[in-house]
Motif scaffolding. Structure first.
Motif, PDB file in Angstrom:
ATOM      1  N   ALA A  91      -6.363  56.555  23.517  1.00 27.62           N
ATOM      2  CA  ALA A  91      -7.546  55.842  24.002  1.00 27.62           C
ATOM      3  C   ALA A  91      -8.671  55.911  22.977  1.00 27.62           C
ATOM      4  N   TYR A  92      -8.866  57.075  22.382  1.00 25.23           N
ATOM      5  CA  TYR A  92      -9.896  57.227  21.352  1.00 25.23           C
ATOM      6  C   TYR A  92      -9.629  56.270  20.187  1.00 25.23           C
ATOM      7  N   MET A  93      -8.386  56.255  19.728  1.00 24.49           N
ATOM      8  CA  MET A  93      -8.037  55.391  18.603  1.00 24.49           C
ATOM      9  C   MET A  93      -8.219  53.918  18.969  1.00 24.49           C
ATOM     10  N   HIS A  97      -4.132  43.749  16.268  1.00 26.50           N
ATOM     11  CA  HIS A  97      -4.094  45.021  15.539  1.00 26.50           C
ATOM     12  C   HIS A  97      -3.104  45.990  16.202  1.00 26.50           C
ATOM     13  N   LEU A  98      -3.162  46.094  17.515  1.00 27.59           N
ATOM     14  CA  LEU A  98      -2.257  46.998  18.218  1.00 27.59           C
ATOM     15  C   LEU A  98      -0.801  46.573  18.024  1.00 27.59           C
ATOM     16  N   ARG A  99      -0.543  45.293  18.050  1.00 26.66           N
ATOM     17  CA  ARG A  99       0.830  44.795  17.858  1.00 26.66           C
ATOM     18  C   ARG A  99       1.334  45.058  16.437  1.00 26.66           C
ATOM     19  N   ARG A 100       0.480  44.834  15.462  1.00 30.44           N
ATOM     20  CA  ARG A 100       0.911  44.936  14.060  1.00 30.44           C
ATOM     21  C   ARG A 100       0.982  46.362  13.532  1.00 30.44           C
ATOM     22  N   PHE A 101       0.064  47.199  13.954  1.00 35.17           N
ATOM     23  CA  PHE A 101      -0.076  48.499  13.300  1.00 35.17           C
ATOM     24  C   PHE A 101       0.279  49.708  14.163  1.00 35.17           C
ATOM     25  N   TRP A 102       0.405  49.531  15.456  1.00 40.89           N
ATOM     26  CA  TRP A 102       0.778  50.658  16.298  1.00 40.89           C
ATOM     27  C   TRP A 102       2.281  50.677  16.488  1.00 40.89           C
ATOM     28  N   ASP A 103       2.829  51.855  16.460  1.00 38.08           N
ATOM     29  CA  ASP A 103       4.242  52.076  16.744  1.00 38.08           C
ATOM     30  C   ASP A 103       4.534  51.612  18.181  1.00 38.08           C
ATOM     31  N   PRO A 104       5.713  51.049  18.430  1.00 37.61           N
ATOM     32  CA  PRO A 104       6.036  50.610  19.791  1.00 37.61           C
ATOM     33  C   PRO A 104       5.885  51.717  20.844  1.00 37.61           C
ATOM     34  N   ARG A 105       6.145  52.958  20.476  1.00 35.46           N
ATOM     35  CA  ARG A 105       5.969  54.068  21.427  1.00 35.46           C
ATOM     36  C   ARG A 105       4.501  54.274  21.778  1.00 35.46           C
ATOM     37  N   MET A 106       3.624  54.068  20.801  1.00 30.16           N
ATOM     38  CA  MET A 106       2.192  54.202  21.062  1.00 30.16           C
ATOM     39  C   MET A 106       1.732  53.100  22.022  1.00 30.16           C
ATOM     40  N   ARG A 107       2.176  51.877  21.754  1.00 30.21           N
ATOM     41  CA  ARG A 107       1.819  50.756  22.644  1.00 30.21           C
ATOM     42  C   ARG A 107       2.345  50.997  24.050  1.00 30.21           C
ATOM     43  N   ALA A 108       3.589  51.419  24.162  1.00 26.05           N
ATOM     44  CA  ALA A 108       4.176  51.666  25.480  1.00 26.05           C
ATOM     45  C   ALA A 108       3.406  52.755  26.230  1.00 26.05           C
ATOM     46  N   SER A 109       2.970  53.765  25.516  1.00 20.03           N
ATOM     47  CA  SER A 109       2.245  54.866  26.142  1.00 20.03           C
ATOM     48  C   SER A 109       0.890  54.417  26.673  1.00 20.03           C
ATOM     49  N   ILE A 110       0.174  53.613  25.903  1.00 20.83           N
ATOM     50  CA  ILE A 110      -1.153  53.187  26.367  1.00 20.83           C
ATOM     51  C   ILE A 110      -1.036  52.144  27.470  1.00 20.83           C
ATOM     52  N   ILE A 111       0.013  51.324  27.430  1.00 24.18           N
ATOM     53  CA  ILE A 111       0.246  50.342  28.493  1.00 24.18           C
ATOM     54  C   ILE A 111       0.555  51.047  29.803  1.00 24.18           C
ATOM     55  N   PRO A 123     -14.068  47.955  27.770  1.00 18.36           N
ATOM     56  CA  PRO A 123     -13.628  46.720  28.425  1.00 18.36           C
ATOM     57  C   PRO A 123     -12.790  45.789  27.538  1.00 18.36           C
ATOM     58  N   TYR A 124     -13.208  45.546  26.301  1.00 19.50           N
ATOM     59  CA  TYR A 124     -12.435  44.652  25.419  1.00 19.50           C
ATOM     60  C   TYR A 124     -11.055  45.248  25.132  1.00 19.50           C
ATOM     61  N   VAL A 125     -11.014  46.539  24.946  1.00 19.86           N
ATOM     62  CA  VAL A 125      -9.749  47.215  24.659  1.00 19.86           C
ATOM     63  C   VAL A 125      -8.835  47.138  25.885  1.00 19.86           C
ATOM     64  N   ARG A 126      -9.392  47.331  27.056  1.00 26.60           N
ATOM     65  CA  ARG A 126      -8.609  47.239  28.290  1.00 26.60           C
ATOM     66  C   ARG A 126      -7.978  45.854  28.417  1.00 26.60           C
ATOM     67  N   GLU A 127      -8.748  44.814  28.094  1.00 29.51           N
ATOM     68  CA  GLU A 127      -8.217  43.445  28.141  1.00 29.51           C
ATOM     69  C   GLU A 127      -7.096  43.254  27.125  1.00 29.51           C
ATOM     70  N   ALA A 128      -7.306  43.770  25.928  1.00 27.00           N
ATOM     71  CA  ALA A 128      -6.290  43.627  24.873  1.00 27.00           C
ATOM     72  C   ALA A 128      -5.005  44.346  25.261  1.00 27.00           C
ATOM     73  N   VAL A 129      -5.122  45.532  25.823  1.00 25.24           N
ATOM     74  CA  VAL A 129      -3.946  46.285  26.252  1.00 25.24           C
ATOM     75  C   VAL A 129      -3.224  45.527  27.372  1.00 25.24           C
ATOM     76  N   ALA A 130      -3.965  44.942  28.292  1.00 22.01           N
ATOM     77  CA  ALA A 130      -3.360  44.160  29.367  1.00 22.01           C
ATOM     78  C   ALA A 130      -2.586  42.975  28.784  1.00 22.01           C
ATOM     79  N   ARG A 131      -3.114  42.385  27.724  1.00 21.64           N
ATOM     80  CA  ARG A 131      -2.432  41.243  27.089  1.00 21.64           C
ATOM     81  C   ARG A 131      -1.148  41.656  26.386  1.00 21.64           C
ATOM     82  N   LEU A 132      -1.044  42.906  26.014  1.00 22.06           N
ATOM     83  CA  LEU A 132       0.186  43.377  25.382  1.00 22.06           C
ATOM     84  C   LEU A 132       1.369  43.234  26.335  1.00 22.06           C
ATOM     85  N   THR A 133       1.123  43.383  27.619  1.00 17.70           N
ATOM     86  CA  THR A 133       2.202  43.275  28.594  1.00 17.70           C
ATOM     87  C   THR A 133       2.426  41.827  29.038  1.00 17.70           C
TER      88      THR A 133
END
Length: 73
Positions: free
Chosen positions: A7-9, A32-46, A58-68
Motif C-alpha cells: 500500500a505504501y509503495m 505502472h502497476l501492470r508494467r512494473f509490479w510482479d504479478p504476485r504483488m498485484r494479486a496481493s494488493i487486489i 482514492p486514485y490508487v484504489r481506483e487503479a487497483v480496482a481496474r486491475l481486476t
C-alpha cells in the motif's frame, strides 16, 4: 511483501501521478502497476478487502480496482 508495504509503495506511485487530471492519473497508476509490479504483488494488493487496515489513496484504489476489471495489456 506485507500488505502495508505494498500500500505504501502504491500510494507513492499515486503521489507521483497526482498532478495529472483524474482519469489520466488513474490510468497512469494502473499502467505502472501492470508494467512494473510482479504479478504476485498485484494479486496481493487486489486481494485486500475494503475494510482491511491497508489504506489506499482514492486514485490508487481506483487503479487497483481496474486491475481486476481489464485483462493485462
Amino acid at each position: 511483501m506485507s500488505p502495508d508495504k505494498l500500500a505504501y509503495m502504491a500510494n507513492q506511485i499515486g503521489k507521483f501521478f497526482a498532478h495529472q487530471p483524474h482519469d489520466k492519473a488513474v490510468a497512469a497508476i494502473e499502467t505502472h502497476l501492470r508494467r512494473f509490479w510482479d504479478p504476485r504483488m498485484r494479486a496481493s494488493i487486489i486481494a485486500q478487502p475494503d475494510g482491511e487496515v491497508v489504506r489506499l489513496d482514492p486514485y490508487v484504489r481506483e487503479a487497483v480496482a481496474r486491475l481486476t476489471d481489464q485483462p493485462a495489456r
